[in-house]
Design a protein around this motif. Structure first.
Motif, short mmCIF file in Angstrom:
data_model
loop_
_atom_site.label_atom_id
_atom_site.label_comp_id
_atom_site.label_asym_id
_atom_site.label_seq_id
_atom_site.Cartn_x
_atom_site.Cartn_y
_atom_site.Cartn_z
N ASP A 11 16.28 4.20 4.66
CA ASP A 11 15.72 2.86 4.73
C ASP A 11 14.31 2.85 4.14
O ASP A 11 13.74 3.91 3.85
N LEU A 12 13.74 1.65 3.97
CA LEU A 12 12.43 1.50 3.35
C LEU A 12 11.47 0.83 4.32
O LEU A 12 11.82 -0.13 4.99
N PHE A 13 10.24 1.34 4.35
CA PHE A 13 9.17 0.71 5.13
C PHE A 13 7.94 0.63 4.24
O PHE A 13 7.45 1.65 3.75
N ILE A 14 7.45 -0.59 4.00
CA ILE A 14 6.31 -0.81 3.11
C ILE A 14 5.18 -1.42 3.92
O ILE A 14 5.35 -2.43 4.61
N THR A 15 4.01 -0.77 3.87
CA THR A 15 2.84 -1.30 4.56
C THR A 15 2.07 -2.23 3.63
O THR A 15 2.27 -2.23 2.42
N ILE A 65 0.83 -1.21 0.00
CA ILE A 65 0.00 0.00 0.00
C ILE A 65 0.87 1.26 0.00
O ILE A 65 0.84 2.04 -0.94
N GLN A 66 1.64 1.47 1.04
CA GLN A 66 2.44 2.69 1.18
C GLN A 66 3.92 2.33 1.21
O GLN A 66 4.30 1.26 1.69
N VAL A 67 4.74 3.24 0.71
CA VAL A 67 6.19 3.11 0.88
C VAL A 67 6.69 4.38 1.55
O VAL A 67 6.47 5.49 1.05
N ILE A 68 7.31 4.22 2.71
CA ILE A 68 7.84 5.32 3.50
C ILE A 68 9.36 5.18 3.51
O ILE A 68 9.89 4.10 3.80
N MET A 69 10.05 6.27 3.19
CA MET A 69 11.51 6.25 3.08
C MET A 69 12.10 7.21 4.09
O MET A 69 11.93 8.42 3.99
N GLU A 70 12.77 6.68 5.10
CA GLU A 70 13.40 7.47 6.16
C GLU A 70 14.65 6.75 6.65
O GLU A 70 14.79 5.54 6.47
N ASP A 71 15.54 7.50 7.28
CA ASP A 71 16.71 6.91 7.90
C ASP A 71 16.33 6.51 9.33
O ASP A 71 16.51 7.27 10.28
N PHE A 72 15.79 5.30 9.47
CA PHE A 72 15.27 4.87 10.76
C PHE A 72 16.38 4.56 11.77
O PHE A 72 16.14 4.61 12.97
N ASN A 79 3.52 12.63 6.36
CA ASN A 79 4.65 12.55 7.27
C ASN A 79 5.04 13.93 7.77
O ASN A 79 4.62 14.95 7.25
N SER A 80 5.88 13.95 8.79
CA SER A 80 6.27 15.19 9.44
C SER A 80 6.86 16.19 8.46
O SER A 80 7.60 15.82 7.53
N LEU A 81 6.54 17.48 8.67
CA LEU A 81 7.15 18.55 7.89
C LEU A 81 8.53 18.92 8.44
O LEU A 81 9.24 19.72 7.83
N MET A 82 8.91 18.35 9.55
CA MET A 82 10.26 18.52 10.07
C MET A 82 11.18 17.55 9.34
O MET A 82 10.87 16.36 9.22
N THR A 83 12.31 18.04 8.86
CA THR A 83 13.22 17.20 8.08
C THR A 83 14.25 16.55 9.00
O THR A 83 14.84 17.22 9.85
N HIS A 84 14.47 15.26 8.78
CA HIS A 84 15.32 14.47 9.67
C HIS A 84 16.50 13.90 8.89
O HIS A 84 16.35 13.39 7.78
N PHE A 85 17.69 14.00 9.50
CA PHE A 85 18.90 13.41 8.94
C PHE A 85 19.60 12.57 10.00
O PHE A 85 19.78 13.04 11.14
N GLY A 86 20.02 11.36 9.65
CA GLY A 86 20.93 10.59 10.49
C GLY A 86 22.36 10.92 10.12
O GLY A 86 22.68 11.09 8.94
#
Length: 581
Positions: free
Chosen positions: A327-331, A313-320, A450-457
């Protein structure tokens, strides 16, 4: 848990908690309503302007509730109640559409009206209004400054006809305006239905927003039918959009549900993950020249992407895990535990993370992400819908990231000439890792806010050389040597570049401001072409070839003011603001 104190420029935080691996903990006890059951549309965003991400959900896919994060690590709740219309809400987007400092919400669904929830003057409640005709079957929703005039417009994916664009007059009043914003009709003639996922992104690095639509039409078996041919609308910088999906390589002739774009290899351009239902889902690498290559076979997760079948359904791309790689998270809509998270190995391959979420046998169908305990790691608000968008009897779960020893940086933007949220801005962060890039978006993938705050690892590094923000207006801010493990609020124009400025590692422009000549230098021997536009988007100087023997642009006949120069060099495109004195 460590608490961040947000200041207007740079803030201070204690070091983050150290742990050894990426895991998530069910943290529903911190919620005010731990029994809420939502559908597909879930949002994470700072709704009251305190710098903390909040949770926006629709109880039983119908009733709006906002849970506000507190510095104490708990949540307080606004129960707005039922929204207009009889059906479930499918799409959601969030932005400050009237620029009063508090974010607003838009939702819609199956012929269920487009509802705009406008925050009041202190952000404590909302007023509901209905957007004018045409009535659409909303799938995904986006806020974006489509005409780049500094106000946030709305784009709604329509399941049963051409998608709808609404122009914002600057006060949060919207008017249907496909003729002037974007008319996203099928390139292959059809009834224009089948619009599912949508995302506004600068895929070609030319400084303006483009639009990608994932097309799916159940019951249509012909892969060449216009109702299931994905579209990539390329923006020429003057608000003219051309479908280049086939030429770019982003049309798999499949039943595509959703897509997302992020830089998976930290090479400075945005790659694509596409969820398909009748063929394998695909990882596309951006070639840097406006085209993409399918690298699924070498990604290390080809089997898992194929096994998603029609469930994704969804693909979320963040540095978890904060290791500097996305990284990738798929629901998944399947009822068994088939949602999946993949760790980015840093070499364009991925590895499946073993059961990061303690969900027993439940599958996460919908999710939104942000920093929901204010510790510098990305958390997940998850829902367990049935079918595609209906709520189930299983309560949503807030999964807080347990964190690890890696460092991080989080950035909040406040636009001035650009829209207040900085939606459409490109953020770059430099350090020993090289360069990472992100975009600020409202609405992506499918039903995801998703959050409007930008995140970096940042991995093990604590030194950030600089943060660069390229605003939709063309303004560029550069923050030198900011602290790590802090949240930074960057206001447009507060950290302007020096007069001799590298736009990237490859191009410099000087002097800026200038009274006559502008000098453009490149590190390669490639010829460079440029175009200059005024604030009204009019081309005021035609493209000309510059070389080592001719690096100067004569602006002596220009009136004093602000202009934007579009530079093309070595198959790369750049946009920069210049000032003529």
């Amino acid at each position: 848990m460590n608490l961040k104190k947000i200041l207007f420029c740079i803030s201070v935080i204690l070091p983050c908690t150290l742990m050894s691996q990426v895991t998530f903990t069910n943290s529903n006890p911190t919620l005010d309503n731990s029994l809420l059951t939502s559908g597909c549309a879930i949002g994470v965003s700072d709704m009251n302007g305190d710098g903390l991400d909040d949770i926006i959900r629709l109880s039983n896919a119908r009733n709006l509730e906002v849970e506000y994060q507190t510095l104490a690590g708990t949540f307080t709740r606004l129960d707005f109640g039922s929204l207009t219309g009889p059906n479930s809400e499918w799409g959601m987007a969030i932005a400050d559409v009237d620029e009063n400092g508090y974010n607003d919400i838009i939702v819609g669904g199956s012929y269920n009206y487009l509802k705009l929830l406008t925050a009041n003057s202190d952000g404590t409640n909302y007023t509901e209004s209905i957007l004018s005709d045409p009535q659409i079957f909303l799938q995904n929703a986006n806020f974006a400054d489509i005409d780049n005039n500094g106000t946030i417009d709305f784009f709604g994916c329509n399941d049963v006809g051409v998608s709808s664009a609404y122009s914002n007059n600057g006060s949060g009043n919207f008017t249907y305006d496909n003729s002037n914003l974007i008319n996203a009709t099928s390139t292959v003639p059809s009834d224009n239905s089948g619009n599912y996922g949508s995302i506004w992104t600068d895929y070609d690095n030319d400084g303006d927003l483009d639009l990608y639509i994932s097309k799916c039409r159940l019951g249509v078996g012909d892969p060449n039918d216009g109702r299931r041919i994905n579209q990539l609308f390329q923006n020429d910088g003057n608000g003219n959009y051309t479908d280049v999906g086939v030429a770019s390589g982003l049309v798999p002739y499949a039943q595509s549900w959703s897509a997302n774009f992020e830089d998976i290899d930290n090479d400075g351009d945005l790659d694509c993950i596409l969820i398909n239902h009748d063929v394998s889902s695909i990882i596309y690498e951006n070639n840097g020249n406006g085209t993409f290559s399918d690298i699924t076979a070498s990604s290390g997760i080809a089997t898992q992407l194929n096994d998603l079948g029609s469930g994704g359904i969804q693909v979320i791309m963040e540095d978890f895990d904060n290791d500097t790689y996305i990284d990738l998270f798929i629901t998944s809509r399947y009822t068994s535990n088939t949602h999946i998270m993949f760790k980015n190995n840093g070499n364009k391959t991925f590895t499946e993370m073993p059961t990061p979420f303690p969900t027993s046998s439940l599958s996460i169908q919908s999710a939104a992400v942000g920093d929901l305990n204010n510790d510098g790691f990305i958390d997940v608000m998850s829902g367990f819908a049935t079918g595609y968008n209906n709520y189930s009897s299983n309560p949503d779960i807030l999964f807080l990231n347990d964190g690890n020893s890696n460092n991080w940086s989080e950035i909040i933007l406040q636009g001035v000439a650009s829209n207040r949220n900085g939606i459409g801005a490109r953020i770059e962060i430099y350090g020993n890792w090289g360069k990472q890039i992100r975009e600020v978006r409202s609405g992506e993938s499918y039903g995801t806010m998703n959050s409007l705050m930008t995140h970096f690892g940042l991995g093990p590094d604590t030194v950030i050389t600089k943060i660069v923000v390229i605003w939709p207006s063309g303004t560029v801010d550069e923050v030198l040597n900011p602290n790590s493990n802090e949240t930074h609020l960057i206001i447009e124009g507060s950290h302007p570049l020096n007069t001799f400025t590298f736009i990237t590692e490859n191009i410099s422009i000087y002097p800026n401001p200038t009274s006559r000549y502008l000098t453009i230098e490149t590190r390669s021997n490639a010829d460079t072409t440029f175009e200059i536009y005024n604030l009204n988007g009019q081309l005021v100087k035609q493209s000309k070839i510059l070389s080592d023997n001719n690096k100067h642009v004569d602006l002596s006949k220009f009136s004093s003011g602000i202009y934007f120069i579009h530079i093309n060099s070595n198959n790369e495109k750049y946009v920069h603001k210049i000032i003529k004195e």
